[in-house]
Structure formats: structure tokens, C-alpha cells
Design a protein around this motif. Structure first.
Motif, short mmCIF file in Angstrom:
data_model
loop_
_atom_site.label_atom_id
_atom_site.label_comp_id
_atom_site.label_asym_id
_atom_site.label_seq_id
_atom_site.Cartn_x
_atom_site.Cartn_y
_atom_site.Cartn_z
N ILE A 1 0.87 -1.17 0.00
CA ILE A 1 0.00 0.00 0.00
C ILE A 1 0.91 1.22 0.00
O ILE A 1 1.66 1.45 0.94
N ALA A 2 0.82 2.01 -1.07
CA ALA A 2 1.71 3.17 -1.20
C ALA A 2 1.12 4.40 -0.55
O ALA A 2 1.87 5.28 -0.09
N ALA A 3 -0.21 4.49 -0.53
CA ALA A 3 -0.84 5.70 0.01
C ALA A 3 -2.28 5.38 0.39
O ALA A 3 -2.87 4.42 -0.11
N VAL A 4 -2.83 6.20 1.28
CA VAL A 4 -4.25 6.11 1.63
C VAL A 4 -4.87 7.48 1.43
O VAL A 4 -4.19 8.51 1.51
N SER A 5 -6.18 7.48 1.18
CA SER A 5 -6.90 8.74 0.95
C SER A 5 -7.26 9.40 2.26
O SER A 5 -7.06 8.85 3.35
N GLU A 6 -7.84 10.59 2.16
CA GLU A 6 -8.51 11.18 3.30
C GLU A 6 -9.64 10.25 3.71
O GLU A 6 -10.07 9.40 2.92
N LYS B 1 8.33 -2.98 -5.98
CA LYS B 1 9.58 -2.50 -6.59
C LYS B 1 9.39 -1.18 -7.34
O LYS B 1 10.38 -0.60 -7.81
N ASP B 2 8.16 -0.71 -7.44
CA ASP B 2 7.91 0.54 -8.18
C ASP B 2 8.16 1.73 -7.26
O ASP B 2 7.24 2.47 -6.86
N THR B 3 9.43 1.94 -6.93
CA THR B 3 9.79 2.99 -5.96
C THR B 3 9.53 4.39 -6.52
O THR B 3 9.23 5.31 -5.76
N GLU B 4 9.63 4.53 -7.84
CA GLU B 4 9.37 5.84 -8.44
C GLU B 4 7.92 6.27 -8.18
O GLU B 4 7.67 7.39 -7.74
N LEU B 5 6.97 5.36 -8.44
CA LEU B 5 5.56 5.68 -8.21
C LEU B 5 5.28 5.86 -6.71
O LEU B 5 4.52 6.74 -6.32
N PHE B 6 5.91 5.03 -5.90
CA PHE B 6 5.73 5.14 -4.45
C PHE B 6 6.10 6.54 -3.97
O PHE B 6 5.35 7.18 -3.21
N ASP B 7 7.25 7.02 -4.41
CA ASP B 7 7.72 8.34 -3.96
C ASP B 7 6.76 9.45 -4.40
O ASP B 7 6.46 10.37 -3.63
N VAL B 8 6.24 9.35 -5.62
CA VAL B 8 5.32 10.37 -6.13
C VAL B 8 4.01 10.35 -5.34
O VAL B 8 3.44 11.40 -5.01
N LEU B 9 3.53 9.14 -5.01
CA LEU B 9 2.24 9.02 -4.32
C LEU B 9 2.26 9.57 -2.89
O LEU B 9 1.20 9.81 -2.30
N GLN B 10 3.46 9.78 -2.34
CA GLN B 10 3.52 10.34 -1.00
C GLN B 10 2.93 11.76 -0.95
O GLN B 10 2.55 12.24 0.11
N GLN B 11 2.82 12.39 -2.13
CA GLN B 11 2.24 13.73 -2.19
C GLN B 11 0.74 13.72 -1.89
O GLN B 11 0.17 14.74 -1.50
N LYS C 1 -1.14 11.01 5.92
CA LYS C 1 -0.37 10.35 6.97
C LYS C 1 -1.15 10.22 8.27
O LYS C 1 -1.00 9.23 9.00
N ASN C 2 -2.01 11.20 8.56
CA ASN C 2 -2.80 11.11 9.79
C ASN C 2 -3.80 9.97 9.72
O ASN C 2 -4.00 9.23 10.68
N VAL C 3 -4.44 9.82 8.56
CA VAL C 3 -5.37 8.71 8.36
C VAL C 3 -4.63 7.38 8.41
O VAL C 3 -5.08 6.42 9.03
N ALA C 4 -3.45 7.33 7.79
CA ALA C 4 -2.66 6.10 7.79
C ALA C 4 -2.33 5.67 9.22
O ALA C 4 -2.33 4.48 9.54
N GLU C 5 -2.08 6.65 10.08
CA GLU C 5 -1.73 6.34 11.47
C GLU C 5 -2.92 5.75 12.22
O GLU C 5 -2.79 4.72 12.90
N THR C 6 -4.10 6.37 12.09
CA THR C 6 -5.25 5.89 12.86
C THR C 6 -5.79 4.56 12.31
O THR C 6 -6.10 3.67 13.09
#
Length: 527
Positions: free
Chosen positions: A92-97, A211-221, A225-230
């Protein structure tokens, strides 16, 4: 990043909304993308309960296979559908609001009964395929029956419209995302504190190849992070309960300032009454493990309980405690008496809101059979007062669901700021909510009853002592010889806690919500 991202999605209206939402988020950070529709197993199993499907990959397996095969670059999932462990090679590279995790109860207008909790008529038929929803709804309304509800969101709503059910339960997030018209139904929102949602309900998961680190890094935008934590806490609890898809398990975590608040509801099966736990902490270190440990421990050290209120056998609190075989001493230490039989109805013409601090306030106000203008809105403190108000055919526009009067006032203020509010209350009331709102409202006090201590208070030796009002504390502790001998004490709200402190007692617990659900959570936390 120059390549076009291929987004994999299921083909339902909701799944495509979610995929297009992610597509627009990618475009906002300069990424071009397109959507590829993929059919999953979950779309084909029309006769199998969702409780057997959710969290086990039935809605995600084919998407993940296409990710691994390289035909798509990113899969968009409802996070609650995902197994707690990603397949090898994916992450999982990112989560939404987080969309509002509230549950929606849609009731066919021919089967509404607002006198009853949740407004479904007696012995109503409720459509849901979630074991978690069934168990929690049944705990509030043991008279209802349930039937399986399948299909996408519009299909399920149409089945209600066609009269196949008296009511159905849906996640508010899905309905809100699709912008569906619900005007031909009676709609009630069930707060996530009242009906605890599935872990990560209302959140989208963006899954990519590991292994798609390029896409992972872009998706951090676009990663929240607060939702990911809870939701990380919620999903970890699910994982510790061994996936939980066959277990009626709800977990909800939110962050209030530096504090994490976590609600858990768990039952062994669909016939079991759910045990609910509330924990507030400043640290999430080991928190999921702490929740699991509490449920797994044997509850055999506490044998008895006193509560300063008479309980009916069918009350939520009494039914919640049955499984623990506690000796319950339930008796009020006060009696209430009406002090007026009528008041000048002209008052109501000048009022915008009526706010009740207690069930007694509701009962004694309506005993006078007031003629209430249609423009008036109602607020109540706690679900006990809400249910008393429903007995008079009224649904509150605001329910204070916190034991801290400051939080209730904070949540109430946007509704009543600059408005005229009437407070039917006890004689010599502490006026806690009025004091918190201060000059931001025009308040009118209306004493409608008074409290008198019973003559034979007596001292209790119960292991847990529950006080349901400041008056009951005063009645019990006014005898200076009364002390708590290694007893655990619960005060139903901050005002009741403050009264304990006036008598020099500071070691007490306040439930999150000032009602029987909150009391059950507090007792389970002490067992």
C-alpha cells in the motif's frame, strides 16, 4: 514522472467513482492516468454473505494479479476490503482522506416508528450482509430480524424502495460519494461511537508493486499520513484477531489533539452480545496488543456492581453485563417530583432551541403537554435523553455524546450560537451547559422538577460503584462515614465527577458517552 499510470478498478459505480477520484488527485500533482475495469470474484458471488467476503480478497484478488502481471500500475481499493497482509510483491503506497465512517440507516417511510431506538418499526426486517452491523444493531434493537442484502449501492437502495426490506444499513461514505437521492426514505445517521465501523471504513487504499519505488515516492504527495496512522491501529487490531472476517468486529480510532481514542466492539458470533471497549491514550505503542489482551483475559476478579439507577431487564446495560455474571444492585438514591404544572406558552414563541440535560427534564417538560412551534429544534445530553424524547414523538437535532460537558458545548455551539435556548431542568441545577456556552446564546432556565434524597441510602460493598448524577453522589456521600473500600468508581459525566471531587474523591472513571453504551464500555474496561 512521464509515464501514464494505468489504474485498475472494479466496475461498480462506487468503485469507478473511487478510481476517478484518485485519477483527479494524480492529475493535480501532474500525473497522467487511465482507468482499466477488472471484474473480481466478489462481483460474481451473489448468494454469499459479505461477512464471508470482506477482508479476504474476494474484491481484490484479480486486481492484485493484474498489478503483479504489470497490466496495471495502481489498484484502487476500499481499504476495508483488503486482507491485513499484502501479497508478496505488493504494498500500500498511500491512503486517501477518510470519508465520514458513519453508518446510514435508510427506512421505508411506511415502516418508521420514531418512538423506538433507530426508528425502525417493532419486529422490522433490516437488510445487511455484515455480521458486525447485525450484532451491534441487534444489541440496540433485539426485536428486529435481518435478511441478506447484496448488490451495488444503487441496487440495494432500490430493493428497499421496492419494499423487500423495512430498512437497510449502508456506509455513509459510499452514498455520499455517489450523491444519491434519499428523499423518499426516513434517514438516520448512526454515529461511529454508537455503531463501531469496520476497520478503515471510508478510506481508499492505493496499492502498487513493491519495486515501483518511483511511483511510491510520487504518491507520498497524496498520502494522508494522519489517516494512515489511525487506520493502522484499526487494521492491526483486525490482524491480531486473526483477520476477523467471520468475527463481528468493529474498530474505530480517531485522534483528538495529542490523544488517541479507540472504540472496539467484538462478539464471538452473531448470537453473542458484543463487548465494547473504549481506550484513550497519548501513545499508540503496543495499543492494538493491549486491546487484544483485554479481550482475551478472563474476567473473574470483579463479582458485583452498584448503579444509582433502576434498570429494566431489557435495558442495553443490563443485557451487556449478563455474560459476566455480576451481581447487580440497581437503586436510585434520589426521587424526582414535578414542581410546575404549566408555564407561559409565550416563552416557546421566542425560543429557537430546547435543550435537555436529562431524561427527567424531558419527562417533566412534556408532562405539561406544551404546544411546541414547528420551528423549534431539540438538543439532548446523551442517548438516554434522546430515547425519552423519542417517546414523545420527537427526534433530536443534536445529541451530546461525550461525558465532558465542555466537548458537548463545543459541538453544540455552531448550532445555537446567537440563538434563544430554553433549558427545562432540575430546581437548583448546576447549569453546566449554560455556563459553558455563556453569552454566545440567549438562555432561559425553566425548572420543571426537583430531586429529594431517599430516606434509606445504605452503603454498598459492590466491587464497582456507578453514579449516574451529581444528586446521587451527594445522597450517597453526605454521610461522612461512607468511604470507598478498594471499590472502582464510575461517574457518568464530568458534573458527576466534580461532585465526587467535592467530597475528596478523585480516583474515578468517566465513560466517553453519558449513556448505557458508555457505561458498558467503562465497566468492561475495569473487568
Amino acid at each position: 514522472m512521464k509515464r501514464k499510470i494505468v489504474i485498475g478498478s472494479r466496475g461498480s459505480d462506487l468503485a469507478l467513482w473511487q478510481a476517478n477520484h484518485v485519477k483527479s488527485r494524480l492529475e493535480a500533482i501532474g500525473l497522467k492516468s487511465e482507468i482499466k475495469i477488472i471484474k473480481t470474484q466478489g462481483d460474481s458471488f451473489f448468494n454469499l454473505s459479505f461477512s464471508k467476503l470482506e477482508g479476504k480478497g474476494f474484491f481484490t484478488k484479480e486486481l492484485e494479479e493484474e498489478l503483479l502481471g504489470g497490466t496495471i500500475d495502481l489498484a484502487v481499493h476500499s481499504h476495508k476490503d483488503l486482507p491485513t497482509e499484502s501479497p508478496e510483491g505488493l504494498r500500500i503506497a498511500a491512503v486517501s482522506e477518510r470519508e465520514d465512517p458513519t453508518e446510514l440507516l435508510l427506512i421505508h417511510k411506511d415502516f418508521v416508528d420514531v418512538v423506538r431506538p433507530l426508528s425502525v418499526r417493532y419486529n422490522g426486517i433490516v437488510g445487511t450482509s455484515s455480521a458486525r452491523r447485525r450484532v451491534q444493531f441487534k444489541s440496540l434493537r433485539p426485536d428486529v430480524d435481518f435478511e441478506e442484502l447484496r448488490g451495488n449501492v444503487p441496487t440495494r437502495i432500490q430493493k428497499l424502495r421496492d419494499g423487500e426490506y423495512h430498512a437497510i444499513i449502508l456506509a455513509k461514505a459510499g452514498v455520499a460519494r455517489l450523491g444519491l437521492d434519499l428523499s423518499d426514505f426516513h434517514v438516520e445517521e448512526i454515529d461511529p461511537v454508537e455503531m463501531i465501523p469496520a476497520p478503515a471504513q471510508g478510506v481508499l487504499a492505493l496499492q502498487i508493486r513493491e519495486k515501483d519505488t518511483e511511483l511510491f515516492d510520487v504518491l507520498q504527495q497524496i498520502n494522508d499520513k494522519n489517516v494512515a496512522e489511525t487506520i493502522g491501529i484499526e487494521r492491526k487490531v483486525l490482524n491480531l484477531f486473526d483477520g476477523g472476517c467471520h468475527m463481528p468486529l468493529g474498530v474505530f480510532c480517531k485522534k483528538e489533539g495529542p490523544h488517541f481514542q479507540v472504540w472496539t466492539s467484538m462478539a464471538e458470533d452473531e448470537d453473542d452480545f458484543p463487548s465494547r471497549l473504549f481506550i484513550e491514550t497519548d501513545s499508540i505503542e503496543g495499543l492494538p496488543e493491549r486491546i487484544l489482551e483485554h479481550y482475551k483475559k478472563k474476567k473473574n476478579t470483579i463479582k458485583s456492581l452498584f448503579i444509582s439507577r433502576e434498570l429494566s431487564e431489557d435495558s442495553y446495560f443490563a443485557r451487556a453485563l449478563k455474560k459476566f455474571n455480576l451481581d447487580i444492585e440497581d437503586r436510585s438514591l434520589i426521587r424526582t417530583f414535578p414542581i410546575i404544572n404549566a408555564f407561559d406558552s409565550y416563552i416557546l414563541k421566542k425560543v429557537d432551541w430546547i435543550f435537555f440535560n436529562s431524561k427527567n427534564g424531558v419527562e417533566n417538560f412534556f408532562r405539561m403537554e406544551p404546544v411546541i412551534p414547528k420551528k423549534i429544534k431539540f438538543g439532548v445530553m446523551g442517548r438516554g435523553s434522546e430515547q425519552e424524547l423519542r417517546q414523545h414523538g420527537r427526534i433530536p437535532d443534536f445529541v451530546g455524546d461525550s461525558g465532558d460537558i465542555r466537548e458537548v458545548a463545543e459541538h453544540l455551539l455552531p448550532f445555537v450560537k446567537g440563538k434563544s435556548v430554553l433549558f427545562p431542568q432540575a430546581k437548583e441545577s448546576l447549569r453546566t451547559i449554560q455556563n459553558q456556552l455563556g453569552e454566545q446564546i440567549v438562555s432561559t432556565d425553566l425548572p420543571v422538577y426537583e430531586t429529594i434524597h431517599t430516606s434509606d441510602i445504605g452503603q454498598s460493598s459492590a466491587d464497582i460503584m456507578i453514579f449516574t448524577s451529581p444528586s446521587n453522589v451527594e445522597a450517597y456521600l453526605q454521610n461522612n462515614n461512607v468511604i470507598f473500600m478498594n471499590q472502582k468508581v464510575i461517574a457518568i459525566g464530568k458534573s458527576t465527577g466534580n461532585k465526587l471531587e467535592e467530597f475528596g474523591y478523585t480516583n474515578y472513571v468517566i465513560p466517553y458517552s453519558p449513556d448505557e453504551i458508555g457505561l458498558a464500555e467503562a465497566v468492561f474496561g475495569l473487568l
